[in-house]
Design a protein around this motif. Structure first.
Motif, mmCIF file in Angstrom:
data_model
loop_
_atom_site.group_PDB
_atom_site.id
_atom_site.type_symbol
_atom_site.label_atom_id
_atom_site.label_comp_id
_atom_site.label_asym_id
_atom_site.label_seq_id
_atom_site.Cartn_x
_atom_site.Cartn_y
_atom_site.Cartn_z
ATOM 1 N N MET A 155 0.840 -1.201 0.000
ATOM 2 C CA MET A 155 0.000 0.000 0.000
ATOM 3 C C MET A 155 0.870 1.244 0.000
ATOM 4 N N PRO A 156 0.270 2.402 -0.288
ATOM 5 C CA PRO A 156 1.027 3.657 -0.199
ATOM 6 C C PRO A 156 1.587 3.861 1.208
ATOM 7 N N ASN A 157 2.647 4.662 1.308
ATOM 8 C CA ASN A 157 3.348 4.841 2.579
ATOM 9 C C ASN A 157 2.446 5.309 3.705
ATOM 10 N N GLU A 158 1.493 6.188 3.405
ATOM 11 C CA GLU A 158 0.645 6.720 4.469
ATOM 12 C C GLU A 158 -0.323 5.682 5.027
ATOM 13 N N MET A 159 -0.398 4.527 4.376
ATOM 14 C CA MET A 159 -1.269 3.444 4.838
ATOM 15 C C MET A 159 -0.455 2.339 5.498
ATOM 16 N N GLY A 160 0.703 2.688 6.033
ATOM 17 C CA GLY A 160 1.598 1.683 6.607
ATOM 18 C C GLY A 160 0.962 0.876 7.731
ATOM 19 N N ASP A 161 0.157 1.533 8.586
ATOM 20 C CA ASP A 161 -0.459 0.795 9.682
ATOM 21 C C ASP A 161 -1.450 -0.240 9.168
ATOM 22 N N LEU A 162 -2.216 0.123 8.154
ATOM 23 C CA LEU A 162 -3.164 -0.826 7.572
ATOM 24 C C LEU A 162 -2.441 -1.912 6.787
ATOM 25 N N GLU A 163 -1.343 -1.566 6.141
ATOM 26 C CA GLU A 163 -0.566 -2.569 5.411
ATOM 27 C C GLU A 163 -0.053 -3.648 6.359
ATOM 28 N N ARG A 164 0.434 -3.231 7.532
ATOM 29 C CA ARG A 164 0.906 -4.212 8.512
ATOM 30 C C ARG A 164 -0.230 -5.144 8.937
ATOM 31 N N GLU A 214 -4.232 -5.577 15.066
ATOM 32 C CA GLU A 214 -4.422 -4.270 15.695
ATOM 33 C C GLU A 214 -4.242 -3.147 14.676
ATOM 34 N N LEU A 215 -5.086 -2.134 14.808
ATOM 35 C CA LEU A 215 -4.922 -0.888 14.063
ATOM 36 C C LEU A 215 -5.039 0.244 15.065
ATOM 37 N N GLY A 216 -4.017 1.078 15.142
ATOM 38 C CA GLY A 216 -3.995 2.167 16.113
ATOM 39 C C GLY A 216 -4.504 3.474 15.532
ATOM 40 N N GLY A 217 -4.246 4.553 16.271
ATOM 41 C CA GLY A 217 -4.575 5.894 15.790
ATOM 42 C C GLY A 217 -5.942 6.407 16.172
ATOM 43 N N PHE A 218 -6.628 5.749 17.122
ATOM 44 C CA PHE A 218 -7.992 6.148 17.472
ATOM 45 C C PHE A 218 -8.066 7.083 18.681
ATOM 46 N N ASP A 219 -6.943 7.483 19.218
ATOM 47 C CA ASP A 219 -6.957 8.352 20.407
ATOM 48 C C ASP A 219 -7.083 9.811 19.980
ATOM 49 N N ALA A 227 -12.446 4.194 8.617
ATOM 50 C CA ALA A 227 -12.526 3.744 7.221
ATOM 51 C C ALA A 227 -11.426 2.726 6.911
ATOM 52 N N LYS A 228 -10.230 2.932 7.479
ATOM 53 C CA LYS A 228 -9.165 1.940 7.340
ATOM 54 C C LYS A 228 -9.561 0.634 8.031
ATOM 55 N N LEU A 229 -10.078 0.759 9.250
ATOM 56 C CA LEU A 229 -10.441 -0.424 10.019
ATOM 57 C C LEU A 229 -11.469 -1.274 9.283
ATOM 58 N N LEU A 230 -12.483 -0.630 8.720
ATOM 59 C CA LEU A 230 -13.513 -1.385 8.014
ATOM 60 C C LEU A 230 -12.940 -2.077 6.785
ATOM 61 N N TRP A 231 -12.028 -1.400 6.095
ATOM 62 C CA TRP A 231 -11.360 -2.068 4.964
ATOM 63 C C TRP A 231 -10.585 -3.289 5.475
#
Length: 445
Positions: free
Chosen positions: A260-269, A292-297, A311-315
């Motif tokens: 995935m593109p660099n900005e989607m690194g957390d979702l790629e992992r 796990e997907l972070g960034g919700f704080d 939107a990332k989480l649902l994908w």
């Protein structure tokens, strides 16, 4: 591996009860159900997902009318758009999934629990609570509890790619964050295990086998001289782990990892960990996995960051389900999605960049390709009030909303007791060791 030596070492470590009666090559594959625990780390906002509210104190981003709700059957959802400016790279847009698309696809295969009182605003305690049913630590993750009961001898019974990975010392946890690291572990003699076309090895196979045998014999001799139980047990566990390399190398890992593109690194992992999980499931070596997907704080920029992460989480959830379908195990899979706690009540400022702070009332999602495993799909249990975003009680028998003093407020212990019953492990020694004392609610039938 010499079977006599294997059993001798295993018995000395207290693992004999978990070993198969036949040689390890005859280890029967675990055939499910499989469990995937997905953590939205940081505290998600159910008001922007599955517990929608009218515009006002709790929501200033979408329209919702309780009298004419946006819903698929009984499941209401926040109809939030996914604008292109949520990401900087247009190539990232395909990896964002709208609520409307997600619920249209999965509502019939889903159970939603709203008004879940997590009884904490603390991140660490919240993570432990949602995945173990207890907040004071020491209790195993639900998937680890099932793995310890159903397939304790399998080398990858419980895999953790993040989130709460406590096992209560029932079984080891396999911490593998990528397919690449798994290949290195499973094939230590390969020069470049990440390249499927490069079969070069450091040593000839016969030489490598002799070295491995010598290591095992040396380790067995070391263990035999130990008097301290902890050192003796650790040596035995290392012996067993090394002896499982041939099983690990049998896992059919994907040759191509999702990119995935660099900005989607957390979702790629998360997606690459999903690829690893599916390979372990289909090999019959794993029972459960943490993702796990972070960034919700989102104490700031809530209406941008929370929407993007959801939107990332649902994908990511959709990817889990679609990969399971491709592997032919989606009808034998149970997915739980949860978070530390919720957010609210209301915003912490008046400007558009303000956020929402910690709020102990949350939600949880459960999905399966076979909703019969969940006691039926398309169901919502629990709710929160529109005025205060507080949990509404339910009738313990019918699960209908009950705002009287007899109504029971849903908690994580309720969920986990029902999950144990669902998985058929409620009466297992492991479950009794880590008992949960609360009302048994028929959340899953």
């Amino acid at each position: 591996m010499d079977r006599r030596s294997f059993l001798k070492i295993a018995a000395g470590t207290g693992l004999a009860v978990a070993l198969p009666r036949h040689a390890r090559a005859a280890l029967p594959p675990y055939k499910g159900p499989f469990y995937v625990m997905i953590s939205a780390r940081g505290g998600w906002d159910p008001v922007y997902l599955c517990d929608p509210k009218p515009k006002g104190t709790f929501n200033r981003h979408y329209d919702y009318d309780p009298a004419d709700p946006t819903a698929i059957g009984d499941i209401h959802y926040a109809d939030i758009p996914v604008p292109a400016n949520l990401v900087t790279d247009p190539m990232s847009l395909p990896y964002l999934m709208k609520n409307a698309d997600f619920f249209a696809k999965y509502a019939s295969k889903m159970v939603v629990i709203n008004g879940l009182n997590m009884a904490t605003n603390n991140h660490d305690r919240g993570v432990v609570t949602i995945w173990s049913g207890r907040g004071d630590g020491g209790y195993p993750n639900f998937a680890a509890l099932v793995a310890a009961t159903r397939a304790p001898e399998h080398p990858l019974a419980f895999i953790s790619g993040g989130g709460y990975s406590g096992t209560g010392n029932l079984i080891p946890v396999t911490r593998l964050n990528s397919v690449t690291s798994f290949r290195k572990l499973a094939e230590p003699n390969r020069v470049n295990p990440a390249d499927p076309n490069n079969t070069t090895t450091y040593l000839h196979e016969d030489t490598f086998a002799r070295i491995a045998q010598a290591q095992q014999e040396r380790l067995a001799a070391f263990k035999a001289k130990q008097n301290l139980p902890k050192i003796e047990a650790a040596a035995g566990q290392l012996y067993l782990a090394r002896g499982n390399l041939d099983l690990l190398s049998s896992v059919a890992l994907p040759d191509t990892l999702i990119d995935m593109p660099n900005e989607m690194g957390d979702l790629e992992r998360m997606a690459q960990q999903t690829q690893l999980a599916m390979a372990a499931f289909t090999a019959g070596l794993a029972v459960g996995v943490n993702l796990e997907l972070g960034g919700f704080d989102t104490h700031a920029n809530h209406d941008t960051v929370q929407v993007r992460q959801l939107a990332k989480l649902l994908w990511g959830i959709d990817y889990v389900m679609s990969q399971a379908a491709l592997a032919g195990i989606d009808s034998n899979l149970i997915v739980m999605v949860g978070s530390d706690f919720g957010r609210g009540k209301g915003y912490n400022g008046m400007d558009q960049g303000s956020g929402k702070d910690h709020w102990p009332v949350s939600s949880a999602l459960f999905l399966s390709g076979n909703p019969g495993l969940l006691g039926g799909g398309g169901r919502v249990i629990g709710a929160t009030t529109e005025a205060e975003q507080l949990p509404i009680g339910i009738n313990p028998d019918t699960l209908e909303l009950d705002e009287s003093e007899d109504g029971i407020i849903l908690t994580a212990p309720h969920v986990h007791l029902a999950l144990r019953e669902l998985a058929g492990v409620a009466e297992s020694p492991a479950a009794k060791k880590f008992g949960i004392v609360t009302d048994m609610l028929p959340l899953f039938g």
